[in-house]
Design a protein around this motif. Sequence first.
Motif, PDB file in Angstrom:
ATOM      1  N   GLY A   1      -6.242   5.976 -15.610  1.00 36.52           N
ATOM      2  CA  GLY A   1      -6.013   7.055 -14.648  1.00 36.52           C
ATOM      3  C   GLY A   1      -4.625   7.674 -14.783  1.00 36.52           C
ATOM      4  N   HIS A   2      -3.597   6.819 -14.889  1.00 36.15           N
ATOM      5  CA  HIS A   2      -2.223   7.320 -15.045  1.00 36.15           C
ATOM      6  C   HIS A   2      -2.114   8.191 -16.309  1.00 36.15           C
ATOM      7  N   ASN A   3      -2.729   7.714 -17.395  1.00 35.60           N
ATOM      8  CA  ASN A   3      -2.624   8.451 -18.659  1.00 35.60           C
ATOM      9  C   ASN A   3      -3.298   9.813 -18.587  1.00 35.60           C
TER      10      ASN A   3
ATOM     11  N   SER B   1      -9.788   2.065 -14.891  1.00 39.35           N
ATOM     12  CA  SER B   1      -8.584   1.311 -14.514  1.00 39.35           C
ATOM     13  C   SER B   1      -7.452   2.270 -14.164  1.00 39.35           C
ATOM     14  N   SER B   2      -6.447   1.757 -13.446  1.00 43.76           N
ATOM     15  CA  SER B   2      -5.342   2.660 -13.097  1.00 43.76           C
ATOM     16  C   SER B   2      -4.526   3.026 -14.337  1.00 43.76           C
ATOM     17  N   THR B   3      -4.501   2.156 -15.350  1.00 47.36           N
ATOM     18  CA  THR B   3      -3.784   2.509 -16.602  1.00 47.36           C
ATOM     19  C   THR B   3      -4.402   3.769 -17.202  1.00 47.36           C
TER      20      THR B   3
ATOM     21  N   SER C   1      -4.931  -7.139  -7.464  1.00 44.63           N
ATOM     22  CA  SER C   1      -3.939  -8.189  -7.296  1.00 44.63           C
ATOM     23  C   SER C   1      -2.777  -7.995  -8.269  1.00 44.63           C
ATOM     24  N   SER C   2      -2.732  -6.832  -8.951  1.00 45.86           N
ATOM     25  CA  SER C   2      -1.687  -6.681  -9.970  1.00 45.86           C
ATOM     26  C   SER C   2      -0.294  -6.573  -9.335  1.00 45.86           C
ATOM     27  N   ALA C   3      -0.174  -5.908  -8.179  1.00 42.82           N
ATOM     28  CA  ALA C   3       1.154  -5.767  -7.565  1.00 42.82           C
ATOM     29  C   ALA C   3       1.674  -7.123  -7.091  1.00 42.82           C
TER      30      ALA C   3
ATOM     31  N   LYS D   1       1.976   8.438  -3.154  1.00 49.00           N
ATOM     32  CA  LYS D   1       1.380   7.725  -4.283  1.00 49.00           C
ATOM     33  C   LYS D   1       2.091   7.962  -5.610  1.00 49.00           C
ATOM     34  N   TYR D   2       2.159   6.899  -6.367  1.00 44.61           N
ATOM     35  CA  TYR D   2       2.568   6.965  -7.773  1.00 44.61           C
ATOM     36  C   TYR D   2       1.291   7.149  -8.581  1.00 44.61           C
ATOM     37  N   TRP D   3       1.169   8.274  -9.225  1.00 46.69           N
ATOM     38  CA  TRP D   3      -0.010   8.506 -10.077  1.00 46.69           C
ATOM     39  C   TRP D   3       0.440   9.386 -11.235  1.00 46.69           C
TER      40      TRP D   3
ATOM     41  N   LEU E   1      -5.931   5.604   0.931  1.00 48.72           N
ATOM     42  CA  LEU E   1      -6.797   5.040  -0.104  1.00 48.72           C
ATOM     43  C   LEU E   1      -5.943   4.559  -1.258  1.00 48.72           C
ATOM     44  N   ASP E   2      -6.419   3.540  -1.913  1.00 49.74           N
ATOM     45  CA  ASP E   2      -5.820   3.055  -3.140  1.00 49.74           C
ATOM     46  C   ASP E   2      -6.617   3.678  -4.279  1.00 49.74           C
ATOM     47  N   ALA E   3      -6.423   3.187  -5.503  1.00 50.00           N
ATOM     48  CA  ALA E   3      -7.259   3.675  -6.602  1.00 50.00           C
ATOM     49  C   ALA E   3      -8.570   2.896  -6.575  1.00 50.00           C
ATOM     50  N   GLY E   4      -9.384   3.152  -5.569  1.00 44.57           N
ATOM     51  CA  GLY E   4     -10.654   2.451  -5.421  1.00 44.57           C
ATOM     52  C   GLY E   4     -11.396   2.984  -4.213  1.00 44.57           C
TER      53      GLY E   4
ATOM     54  N   GLY F   1       5.460  -5.117 -15.534  1.00 45.77           N
ATOM     55  CA  GLY F   1       4.127  -5.732 -15.475  1.00 45.77           C
ATOM     56  C   GLY F   1       3.103  -4.749 -14.931  1.00 45.77           C
ATOM     57  N   SER F   2       3.459  -4.085 -13.841  1.00 38.94           N
ATOM     58  CA  SER F   2       2.570  -3.118 -13.206  1.00 38.94           C
ATOM     59  C   SER F   2       3.444  -2.244 -12.305  1.00 38.94           C
ATOM     60  N   GLY F   3       3.396  -0.934 -12.518  1.00 37.78           N
ATOM     61  CA  GLY F   3       4.321  -0.034 -11.823  1.00 37.78           C
ATOM     62  C   GLY F   3       4.474  -0.316 -10.339  1.00 37.78           C
ATOM     63  N   SER F   4       3.355  -0.367  -9.624  1.00 34.61           N
ATOM     64  CA  SER F   4       3.431  -0.519  -8.178  1.00 34.61           C
ATOM     65  C   SER F   4       3.979  -1.896  -7.776  1.00 34.61           C
ATOM     66  N   ALA F   5       3.939  -2.867  -8.691  1.00 34.00           N
ATOM     67  CA  ALA F   5       4.462  -4.202  -8.395  1.00 34.00           C
ATOM     68  C   ALA F   5       5.966  -4.163  -8.111  1.00 34.00           C
ATOM     69  N   SER F   6       6.647  -3.160  -8.654  1.00 34.49           N
ATOM     70  CA  SER F   6       8.096  -3.040  -8.424  1.00 34.49           C
ATOM     71  C   SER F   6       8.407  -2.964  -6.931  1.00 34.49           C
ATOM     72  N   ARG F   7       7.468  -2.382  -6.156  1.00 36.16           N
ATOM     73  CA  ARG F   7       7.709  -2.182  -4.720  1.00 36.16           C
ATOM     74  C   ARG F   7       7.428  -3.436  -3.902  1.00 36.16           C
ATOM     75  N   SER F   8       6.651  -4.387  -4.457  1.00 36.26           N
ATOM     76  CA  SER F   8       6.269  -5.583  -3.681  1.00 36.26           C
ATOM     77  C   SER F   8       7.435  -6.525  -3.424  1.00 36.26           C
TER      78      SER F   8
ATOM     79  N   ILE G   1       0.855  -1.196   0.000  1.00 37.48           N
ATOM     80  CA  ILE G   1       0.000   0.000   0.000  1.00 37.48           C
ATOM     81  C   ILE G   1       0.889   1.244   0.000  1.00 37.48           C
ATOM     82  N   ALA G   2       0.701   2.059  -1.027  1.00 39.45           N
ATOM     83  CA  ALA G   2       1.523   3.264  -1.152  1.00 39.45           C
ATOM     84  C   ALA G   2       1.105   4.303  -0.122  1.00 39.45           C
ATOM     85  N   LEU G   3       2.104   4.955   0.456  1.00 35.96           N
ATOM     86  CA  LEU G   3       1.861   6.055   1.398  1.00 35.96           C
ATOM     87  C   LEU G   3       2.051   7.379   0.666  1.00 35.96           C
TER      88      LEU G   3
ATOM     89  N   THR H   1      -5.223  13.662  -2.130  1.00 34.76           N
ATOM     90  CA  THR H   1      -4.676  14.253  -3.363  1.00 34.76           C
ATOM     91  C   THR H   1      -4.847  13.293  -4.538  1.00 34.76           C
ATOM     92  N   LEU H   2      -4.570  12.012  -4.298  1.00 32.52           N
ATOM     93  CA  LEU H   2      -4.746  11.013  -5.357  1.00 32.52           C
ATOM     94  C   LEU H   2      -6.161  11.088  -5.929  1.00 32.52           C
ATOM     95  N   HIS H   3      -7.131  11.122  -5.012  1.00 27.45           N
ATOM     96  CA  HIS H   3      -8.518  11.142  -5.484  1.00 27.45           C
ATOM     97  C   HIS H   3      -8.908  12.512  -6.049  1.00 27.45           C
TER      98      HIS H   3
HETATM   99  O1  PMV Z   1       0.667  -0.067 -10.469  1.00 29.25           O
HETATM  100  P1  PMV Z   1      -0.546   0.569 -10.977  1.00 29.25           P
HETATM  101  O2  PMV Z   1      -0.434   0.965 -12.405  1.00 29.25           O
HETATM  102  O3  PMV Z   1      -1.780  -0.261 -10.728  1.00 29.25           O
HETATM  103  O4  PMV Z   1      -0.767   1.946 -10.195  1.00 29.25           O
HETATM  104  C1  PMV Z   1      -0.977   1.999  -8.821  1.00 29.25           C
HETATM  105  C2  PMV Z   1      -1.419   3.333  -8.403  1.00 29.25           C
HETATM  106  C3  PMV Z   1      -1.803   3.493  -6.951  1.00 29.25           C
HETATM  107  O5  PMV Z   1      -2.090   2.258  -6.348  1.00 29.25           O
HETATM  108  C4  PMV Z   1      -3.033   4.352  -6.867  1.00 29.25           C
HETATM  109  C5  PMV Z   1      -0.693   4.197  -6.170  1.00 29.25           C
HETATM  110  C6  PMV Z   1       0.543   3.412  -5.867  1.00 29.25           C
HETATM  111  O6  PMV Z   1       1.607   4.048  -5.799  1.00 29.25           O
HETATM  112  O7  PMV Z   1       0.466   2.197  -5.650  1.00 29.25           O
END
Ligand code: PMV
Length: 343
Positions: free
Chosen positions: A207-209, A203-205, A108-110, A17-19, A294-297, A146-153, A13-15, A253-255
């Motif tokens: 949203g990011h765009n 979707s977050s894709t 479940s993408s991360a 946020k990457y957006w 909050l997450d993107a949801g 695969g998914s940006g936030s997955a890099s942190r997992s 869970i991001a504190l 801010t994210l929302h």
């Molecule tokens: O990894 P993505 O593309 O699903 O983006 C994640 C975006 C947030 O969960 C909202 C924030 C974050 O940093 O994880």
Amino acid sequence: MEYKIAWASPSNIALIKYWGKKKDGVQLPANSSISFTLDYCKTTTHLRFVEGEEFAVKVSLDQIDTPSFIPKIEQFLNRIKSIFPFVMNGNYEINTINSFPHSSGIASSASGMSALALCICEIASKKGLLDTKNFFQTASVLSRLGSGSASRSVFGPLSVWGEHPEFEGSSDDYAIPYSEVSSIFKNYCDTILLVHKGQKTVSSTVGHNLVEDHPFAVARFQQATRNMSEIKSAFKLGDIDEFIRIVESEALTLHSLMMSSNPYFILMKPNTLNIIEAIWAKRQKDVVKWCFTLDAGANVHFLYPSEDRETAIQFIEEELKQYCENGAFIHDAVGSGPEKMTY
Ligand code: PMV
């Protein structure tokens, strides 16, 4: 040659946020981010890869054939083939199990992408293409693709992704583990309050765009960079008040970015706000240091120190649970990262 590999990888869970992504490159973040790695919410992936057979992907989720995951996995393999060309030369049987219910609305993408990336890295290391020293860093690069936030997992207890001058070794290409935090944050609790279990409308894709041409984009990226510096110091000092101020501001801010993009959208639900108000009212009434992110949801992550566990759980049962869909929530806490499993 047949490979049978299994890894369990957590959600995070991001504190901060990457957006928003950088315009150039693949999945490079517009600002740096930091997250708690979770302990309970994870994906366990069993991968059987037969090298040399015709390229094909078969996926199951919780023992059920799930062909809808195939396009995302194929896109991932296409993105990583320049790093490990062998990935396009074989047959995949991927079985994934999530520790959290599929319909919970928890992304479940991360966890899923990082679990798969770790399995691929394990094959690469068995093939002599990856040494132990670079294993997790490469797994983080792959996960990111695969998914940006997955890099942190890939790392715990906390993880930083995106270059920031005050986080030594930080990079846009991969996340790094972060543990320069007061002990109170190393076992922080996160109860995920399941406000809405359905699919997200945006979707977050997408949203990011939408951040690319966002009127507030530049100010937002500067704010996130500042917040990274400030949370770093709060973590070190064990300053929970500062932590709360930054983390809640980041969530809102994210929302706000979603609500002010073109087209605009809202992912929060009325009960998301009911929970936020209940937490704020509690903080005013009793001297507790509990907060939300909050997450993107629509779901709310309710964050509290582990020493408050008993009273916080009582508060959830008595006041927050009523706002959750079918009264559902998941108790989680800061975790230490992925784990290799036996196939
Ligand atoms: O990894 P993505 O593309 O699903 O983006 C994640 C975006 C947030 O969960 C909202 C924030 C974050 O940093 O994880």
